[in-house]
Every structure is written in structure tokens, then in C-alpha cells.
Design a protein around this motif. Sequence first.
Motif, PDB file in Angstrom:
ATOM      1  N   HIS A 156       0.819  -1.216   0.000  1.00  0.00           N
ATOM      2  CA  HIS A 156       0.000   0.000   0.000  1.00  0.00           C
ATOM      3  C   HIS A 156       0.856   1.271   0.000  1.00  0.00           C
ATOM      4  O   HIS A 156       0.327   2.369  -0.119  1.00  0.00           O
ATOM      5  CB  HIS A 156      -0.924   0.021   1.213  1.00  0.00           C
ATOM      6  CG  HIS A 156      -1.832  -1.165   1.315  1.00  0.00           C
ATOM      7  ND1 HIS A 156      -2.944  -1.312   0.511  1.00  0.00           N
ATOM      8  CD2 HIS A 156      -1.794  -2.268   2.119  1.00  0.00           C
ATOM      9  CE1 HIS A 156      -3.553  -2.447   0.816  1.00  0.00           C
ATOM     10  NE2 HIS A 156      -2.882  -3.039   1.791  1.00  0.00           N
ATOM     11  N   GLU A 157       2.151   1.109   0.173  1.00  0.00           N
ATOM     12  CA  GLU A 157       3.094   2.233   0.224  1.00  0.00           C
ATOM     13  C   GLU A 157       2.639   3.310   1.210  1.00  0.00           C
ATOM     14  O   GLU A 157       2.463   4.481   0.847  1.00  0.00           O
ATOM     15  CB  GLU A 157       3.296   2.821  -1.176  1.00  0.00           C
ATOM     16  CG  GLU A 157       3.857   1.804  -2.161  1.00  0.00           C
ATOM     17  CD  GLU A 157       4.107   2.398  -3.541  1.00  0.00           C
ATOM     18  OE1 GLU A 157       3.667   3.543  -3.781  1.00  0.00           O
ATOM     19  OE2 GLU A 157       4.751   1.731  -4.365  1.00  0.00           O
ATOM     20  N   PRO A 158       2.455   2.939   2.477  1.00  0.00           N
ATOM     21  CA  PRO A 158       1.955   3.909   3.460  1.00  0.00           C
ATOM     22  C   PRO A 158       2.998   4.966   3.802  1.00  0.00           C
ATOM     23  O   PRO A 158       4.202   4.724   3.735  1.00  0.00           O
ATOM     24  CB  PRO A 158       1.649   3.036   4.677  1.00  0.00           C
ATOM     25  CG  PRO A 158       2.613   1.890   4.562  1.00  0.00           C
ATOM     26  CD  PRO A 158       2.716   1.615   3.081  1.00  0.00           C
ATOM     27  N   ASP A 159       2.504   6.133   4.179  1.00  0.00           N
ATOM     28  CA  ASP A 159       3.377   7.198   4.670  1.00  0.00           C
ATOM     29  C   ASP A 159       3.677   7.021   6.147  1.00  0.00           C
ATOM     30  O   ASP A 159       4.652   7.576   6.661  1.00  0.00           O
ATOM     31  CB  ASP A 159       2.708   8.555   4.453  1.00  0.00           C
ATOM     32  CG  ASP A 159       2.431   8.820   2.988  1.00  0.00           C
ATOM     33  OD1 ASP A 159       3.396   8.858   2.209  1.00  0.00           O
ATOM     34  OD2 ASP A 159       1.253   8.976   2.614  1.00  0.00           O
ATOM     35  N   ALA A 216      10.960  -1.890  10.957  1.00  0.00           N
ATOM     36  CA  ALA A 216      10.488  -2.937  10.052  1.00  0.00           C
ATOM     37  C   ALA A 216       9.747  -2.351   8.858  1.00  0.00           C
ATOM     38  O   ALA A 216       9.881  -2.836   7.724  1.00  0.00           O
ATOM     39  CB  ALA A 216       9.578  -3.905  10.813  1.00  0.00           C
ATOM     40  N   ALA A 217       8.979  -1.298   9.103  1.00  0.00           N
ATOM     41  CA  ALA A 217       8.175  -0.698   8.035  1.00  0.00           C
ATOM     42  C   ALA A 217       8.971   0.303   7.205  1.00  0.00           C
ATOM     43  O   ALA A 217       8.594   0.596   6.064  1.00  0.00           O
ATOM     44  CB  ALA A 217       6.954  -0.006   8.641  1.00  0.00           C
ATOM     45  N   GLY A 218      10.045   0.838   7.787  1.00  0.00           N
ATOM     46  CA  GLY A 218      10.781   1.905   7.121  1.00  0.00           C
ATOM     47  C   GLY A 218       9.977   3.189   7.042  1.00  0.00           C
ATOM     48  O   GLY A 218      10.198   4.028   6.153  1.00  0.00           O
ATOM     49  N   LYS A 219       9.036   3.346   7.970  1.00  0.00           N
ATOM     50  CA  LYS A 219       8.140   4.500   7.995  1.00  0.00           C
ATOM     51  C   LYS A 219       7.924   4.931   9.440  1.00  0.00           C
ATOM     52  O   LYS A 219       8.121   4.141  10.373  1.00  0.00           O
ATOM     53  CB  LYS A 219       6.765   4.141   7.389  1.00  0.00           C
ATOM     54  CG  LYS A 219       6.821   3.617   5.974  1.00  0.00           C
ATOM     55  CD  LYS A 219       7.216   4.705   4.976  1.00  0.00           C
ATOM     56  CE  LYS A 219       7.231   4.160   3.557  1.00  0.00           C
ATOM     57  NZ  LYS A 219       7.606   5.205   2.571  1.00  0.00           N
ATOM     58  N   PRO A 220       7.483   6.173   9.674  1.00  0.00           N
ATOM     59  CA  PRO A 220       7.104   6.563  11.034  1.00  0.00           C
ATOM     60  C   PRO A 220       6.006   5.640  11.558  1.00  0.00           C
ATOM     61  O   PRO A 220       5.133   5.216  10.785  1.00  0.00           O
ATOM     62  CB  PRO A 220       6.583   7.999  10.861  1.00  0.00           C
ATOM     63  CG  PRO A 220       7.180   8.478   9.588  1.00  0.00           C
ATOM     64  CD  PRO A 220       7.310   7.267   8.702  1.00  0.00           C
ATOM     65  N   ALA A 221       6.058   5.326  12.843  1.00  0.00           N
ATOM     66  CA  ALA A 221       5.101   4.373  13.399  1.00  0.00           C
ATOM     67  C   ALA A 221       4.646   4.804  14.786  1.00  0.00           C
ATOM     68  O   ALA A 221       5.324   5.566  15.479  1.00  0.00           O
ATOM     69  CB  ALA A 221       5.712   2.974  13.463  1.00  0.00           C
ATOM     70  N   SER A 222       3.506   4.293  15.180  1.00  0.00           N
ATOM     71  CA  SER A 222       2.978   4.551  16.515  1.00  0.00           C
ATOM     72  C   SER A 222       2.011   3.432  16.866  1.00  0.00           C
ATOM     73  O   SER A 222       1.886   2.449  16.133  1.00  0.00           O
ATOM     74  CB  SER A 222       2.287   5.923  16.576  1.00  0.00           C
ATOM     75  OG  SER A 222       1.965   6.269  17.918  1.00  0.00           O
ATOM     76  N   SER A 223       1.318   3.600  17.984  1.00  0.00           N
ATOM     77  CA  SER A 223       0.329   2.614  18.422  1.00  0.00           C
ATOM     78  C   SER A 223      -0.853   3.338  19.053  1.00  0.00           C
ATOM     79  O   SER A 223      -0.788   4.524  19.380  1.00  0.00           O
ATOM     80  CB  SER A 223       0.939   1.634  19.425  1.00  0.00           C
ATOM     81  OG  SER A 223       1.237   2.297  20.658  1.00  0.00           O
TER      82      SER A 223
END
Length: 237
Positions: A65-68, A96-103
Motif C-alpha cells: 500500500h506504500e503507506p506514509d 520494520a516498516a521503514g516508515k514513522p510508526a505509533s500505536s
Amino acid sequence: MPTVGFIYPDHAAEDDYPFAERLLGPGFSLPVEHIYGTDLHAVPELLDLGSEQRLAEGAALLAEHEPDAVVWACTSGSFVYRWDGAHEQVDKLAAAAGKPASSTSFAFVRAAEKLGLKRVAVAASYPEDVAKLFVEFLGQGGVEIVSMTSEGIDTAAEVGRLSPEAVVDLAVSHDHPDADAVLIPDTAMRTLGVLTTIEARLGKPVLTANQVTVWEGLRLTGEIPGSTELGELFRCH
């Protein structure tokens, strides 16, 4: 088009995400991918559900999905790691995603900060021991809890079967006069369709798990649209 990818555990209320996407309009994409484990609201099972390996699997599924940005759409599967462990969890997910992440757990803290909430009531679907860990997490994030109620529901599947009327009743019946807002922490609960109803009944903001999860993902992209249908959290934009 901002795209936020959500890793959702099993199946319960994931249709809140395409519902939010429709409300936000064609400029936003909110794809959901699933990881699987037990849906039991118990600490050992939740630790397994939110493990590095499982979340890496979710990140891999979202890659097409190529998420931001990527968000772990599970409150209990994040706060159960406690404050420092939950930070490590999202750091590993970002790697793992190579993207900014949160929860979702951090989403609650940041949403409360955005609205200037200092004292809140928690209306939890979880068993009491799990609900207390959410209260502890909020406290670490600077949010004072004036009341906490626990419905003692053992599985996410059961929560997902609650009727809209039951969700409204849960929120309204567990308010506290000293609370600035009511927080409902389970992403297994469908809440987006009744948010405006609950806020109108209470006369105060309501933060729910799927609402703050969507907001947090958009915050990571730097583009949060205003909406009159997703609660005060989105109206304030």
C-alpha cells in the motif's frame, strides 16, 4: 494522497477504518492488514500479539500500500508492554516498516494532550487487571484518571458484537462529573458511528480507540483534516 497503514489484530471492528476513510473523503487512504493470534484480553496473550515478529509481519503486508506511516491498531497489545516497552515496540515497528510508526496507546496520550485534557474517566471493556495497565500507561503520559470502570469482557470478538446502543450506554454510564472527557480504549469496539451521539449525550469530548488511532496515523503524515463526524478531536482541526 496521505496513506496510513493500520495493523489490526484478528477481526472485530476493523470496518471502522474504511468508515473513517469515507468520512474523511477521497484525499485519504487508510488500508488495514491483519495479524493473527488469540483475541483473549489476558497479559501473556497480549504480549504475544504485540510481539516484534507479529508486527513485522503486519508491516510486510502493508508494504504494497506504500503507506506514509504505520500504526499498530491495538490498545491492549501496546500498553501491556508498559511505557518504555511500548516505545521500543513502535521503534521496532518503524524499523520494520521503514516508515514513522505509533500505536493506539500513544495515540490516546497525544490526543488527550491535543485537547488539553487533564482528568479523564476510563470506560474499559477489558477485565480489571488489563484495564488497570491502561490507567497506569495514561498516568505515565501525564493524564490523571478520576474513575475507571471495567466491563470484564474476555475476548475482542465479544466486544465486536456489542450493539451501537450498548456502546453508547457504556460510555454514558461510565462518565464522571470531574472528568474532562471519557476514554474508551478497545479497538475491537465499533465507536465511530456513535461518537457524535455520545458526545452530545455527555456534553464533553470522547476519545475512542479507533478514532485516536486514525488521528495518530494522520498526525504522523502531517495532514489531519477537520471533520464534524469524528468527535471533538477532529472538529478541533
